[in-house]
Every structure is written in structure tokens, then in C-alpha cells.
Write a protein that holds these residues in place. Structure first.
Motif, short mmCIF file in Angstrom:
data_model
loop_
_atom_site.label_atom_id
_atom_site.label_comp_id
_atom_site.label_asym_id
_atom_site.label_seq_id
_atom_site.Cartn_x
_atom_site.Cartn_y
_atom_site.Cartn_z
N PRO A 1 -12.26 0.76 3.01
CA PRO A 1 -11.09 1.46 3.56
C PRO A 1 -11.32 1.77 5.03
O PRO A 1 -12.47 1.86 5.49
CB PRO A 1 -11.03 2.75 2.74
CG PRO A 1 -11.90 2.52 1.55
CD PRO A 1 -12.95 1.55 1.97
N THR B 1 -7.37 6.38 -4.59
CA THR B 1 -7.35 4.95 -4.32
C THR B 1 -7.11 4.71 -2.82
O THR B 1 -6.61 5.59 -2.12
CB THR B 1 -6.27 4.22 -5.12
OG1 THR B 1 -4.97 4.62 -4.64
CG2 THR B 1 -6.36 4.56 -6.60
N ASN C 1 -7.60 -6.12 -3.32
CA ASN C 1 -7.29 -5.51 -2.02
C ASN C 1 -7.35 -3.99 -2.04
O ASN C 1 -7.01 -3.35 -1.03
CB ASN C 1 -5.91 -5.95 -1.55
CG ASN C 1 -5.86 -7.42 -1.19
OD1 ASN C 1 -6.83 -7.97 -0.68
ND2 ASN C 1 -4.75 -8.07 -1.48
N TYR C 2 -7.78 -3.42 -3.16
CA TYR C 2 -7.79 -1.95 -3.28
C TYR C 2 -9.12 -1.48 -3.84
O TYR C 2 -9.92 -2.27 -4.36
CB TYR C 2 -6.63 -1.48 -4.16
CG TYR C 2 -5.28 -1.79 -3.56
CD1 TYR C 2 -4.65 -0.88 -2.72
CD2 TYR C 2 -4.66 -3.01 -3.81
CE1 TYR C 2 -3.42 -1.17 -2.15
CE2 TYR C 2 -3.43 -3.32 -3.23
CZ TYR C 2 -2.82 -2.39 -2.41
OH TYR C 2 -1.61 -2.69 -1.82
N CYS C 3 -9.35 -0.19 -3.74
CA CYS C 3 -10.56 0.39 -4.30
C CYS C 3 -10.25 1.76 -4.88
O CYS C 3 -9.23 2.37 -4.54
CB CYS C 3 -11.66 0.50 -3.24
SG CYS C 3 -11.36 1.76 -1.98
N THR C 4 -11.12 2.21 -5.77
CA THR C 4 -11.08 3.58 -6.25
C THR C 4 -12.31 4.30 -5.72
O THR C 4 -13.35 3.68 -5.46
CB THR C 4 -11.05 3.65 -7.79
OG1 THR C 4 -12.20 2.96 -8.30
CG2 THR C 4 -9.79 2.99 -8.33
N ARG D 1 -6.47 1.14 0.14
CA ARG D 1 -6.48 -0.29 0.44
C ARG D 1 -7.75 -0.60 1.23
O ARG D 1 -8.20 0.22 2.03
CB ARG D 1 -5.24 -0.68 1.26
CG ARG D 1 -5.06 -2.19 1.43
CD ARG D 1 -3.76 -2.50 2.16
NE ARG D 1 -3.59 -3.93 2.37
CZ ARG D 1 -3.02 -4.76 1.53
NH1 ARG D 1 -2.52 -4.29 0.39
NH2 ARG D 1 -2.91 -6.06 1.79
N SER E 1 0.84 -1.19 0.00
CA SER E 1 0.00 0.00 0.00
C SER E 1 0.88 1.25 0.00
O SER E 1 2.09 1.18 0.22
CB SER E 1 -0.92 0.00 1.21
OG SER E 1 -0.17 0.04 2.41
#
Length: 232
Positions: A193, A178, A208-211, A180, A129
Motif C-alpha cells: 500500500p 484492506t 491488487n489488494y491486501c488485508t 490497494r 478501490s
């Protein structure tokens, strides 16, 4: 009445022509970058001899380099802070790099003879991250280097982020927030998040991530500057 309609039509055509002829960004490439590898025993990847990159920007040869100090952390060489320096016939402009930060510099090209730089500093982590700590969109105006936008501007416009991801879409620079994501106590609940600033905010999860949302920077031909709008 007919005269008013003709005036209105002419104004509409003028706006359409202005937008149609606006400069479009086309693509970008990385010209400088280094990782500090926080949380690991790896050396910071920045060179110790201040060697940078030389390239053509807006018809002139410029150089960009990371002038950093270093410290020893359990046997590993880490970034103690310094600057990223852009130099050319248009002068010299510097951007701060704080202790333990990493950085990337992108050259952005357009369909006109005009280029820009996007400088991003961030804190990396061993789990992959990262947290964005600085951003500057740089170009040339009136024969000297100028900063068109920085991190506070996109943040105040409404961008939500832990880190940022730049891209070029439809001739515009998209700065996408973005973060995590983490799974909570309820295994049926979607990952989110951690920060409370994301409470109630729709996110798009990918692994494992997002926008979250995007600040779009577009060239305003009338103002000869970058405008900004938000996109979800």
C-alpha cells in the motif's frame, strides 16, 4: 486452602458459563446500498424518491432510507450529501452521508432474538478501490436505537485500513482493514500500500489488494455492550 481452591474453581466455572452463554452473531445480509461511481459518467445508483427498505429488526418493523441531494457532474447525477435514516417504534436515528460518498447497510443476525445494523460509507473510485469514511454498529437498548461502535473506535483500537471488510467469524463481527497495493520501481519487491502508515506492517496480499489487521467486535453479556480486541 481447600476453601480457596473451591472459590477459585467456582469463579472459573462462572466465567466459563458466562462465555459459553454469550450471544453469538450468525450471519448478515445487505438491506440498503448505493454507489456514486466516482470518476465515471454513471449516475449515482441511489433512488431519487427516498424509497428505502422495510424489514423486521428485534421484533419490530423498521425502515431505512437514504435521503440524499444530488448535483450534475458533466451530465451524470451524483450524490451531493444527505443522511441514512433508520426509523421505527424505537425512534429515529440518522447517519451522515457526505458529498460523493457511497454506502452499504447490513443487517446482522444473532442466535438470540436480537439484530443489529452495520452502516458503512465510503468513497469509491473508477479503478475499483475505495476508502472507508464512516462506520456505525447500531442496535437497540432500553427501547431505543443506540450506536455501539463507530469508525473512530476501531481506528483508535489499532485498525489499519484504507477500506474495511466486515465478516462474521465464530459468533463475532470482524472488521478487517484492506488497501490497494502498488508495485514500486523494484520489480522483485512485493507490492505494498502507498500510505506511510503501513511502513513496517505485515500485510497479506491477494491480487491488487491486501488485508492488514482486524478489529473484532464481540458481545459482552455482563456489560450488555460490544467489546473489542485486535487480531493480526
Amino acid at each position: 486452602m481447600m476453601r480457596k481452591l473451591l472459590v477459585l474453581l467456582g469463579f472459573t466455572l462462572l466465567l466459563f458459563s458466562s462465555n459459553a452463554n454469550a450471544m453469538s452473531l450468525t450471519n448478515f445480509s445487505t438491506v440498503l446500498g448505493f454507489e456514486n461511481y466516482n470518476g465515471t459518467n454513471m449516475n449515482c445508483s441511489a433512488p431519487t424518491d427516498m424509497n428505502g427498505a422495510m424489514f423486521s429488526m428485534n421484533g419490530e418493523t423498521v425502515s431505512i432510507e437514504a435521503a440524499l441531494n444530488f448535483y450534475n457532474d458533466y451530465g451524470a447525477r451524483k450524490n451531493a450529501g444527505g443522511v441514512i435514516k433508520l426509523s421505527g417504534n424505537s425512534g429515529t436515528i440518522s447517519f451522515p452521508v457526505k458529498k460523493d460518498e457511497s454506502a452499504k447497510v447490513y443487517q446482522i443476525f444473532s442466535d438470540e432474538n436480537r439484530d443489529f445494523l452495520l452502516i458503512r460509507t465510503y468513497l469509491d473510485a473508477a479503478n475499483g478501490s475505495s476508502i472507508c469514511t464512516g462506520m456505525w454498529l447500531v442496535g437497540k437498548a432500553d427501547g431505543k436505537f443506540v450506536t455501539y461502535a463507530k469508525l473512530d473506535i476501531v481506528k483508535n483500537a489499532g485498525l489499519l485500513f484504507d477500506d474495511i471488510s466486515p465478516s462474521i467469524k465464530n459468533g463475532e463481527l470482524w472488521i478487517t482493514g484492506t488497501a490497494r497495493v502498488y508495485w514500486g520501481a523494484d520489480p522483485q519487491a512485493p507490492p505494498r500500500p502507498l500510505s506511510s502508515k503501513y511502513n513496517g506492517v505485515p500485510v497479506k496480499v491477494d491480487g491488487n489488494y491486501c488485508t492488514i489487521n482486524s478489529a473484532v467486535l464481540f458481545w459482552d453479556s455482563a456489560a450488555q455492550w460490544f467489546g473489542i480486541r485486535m487480531e493480526n
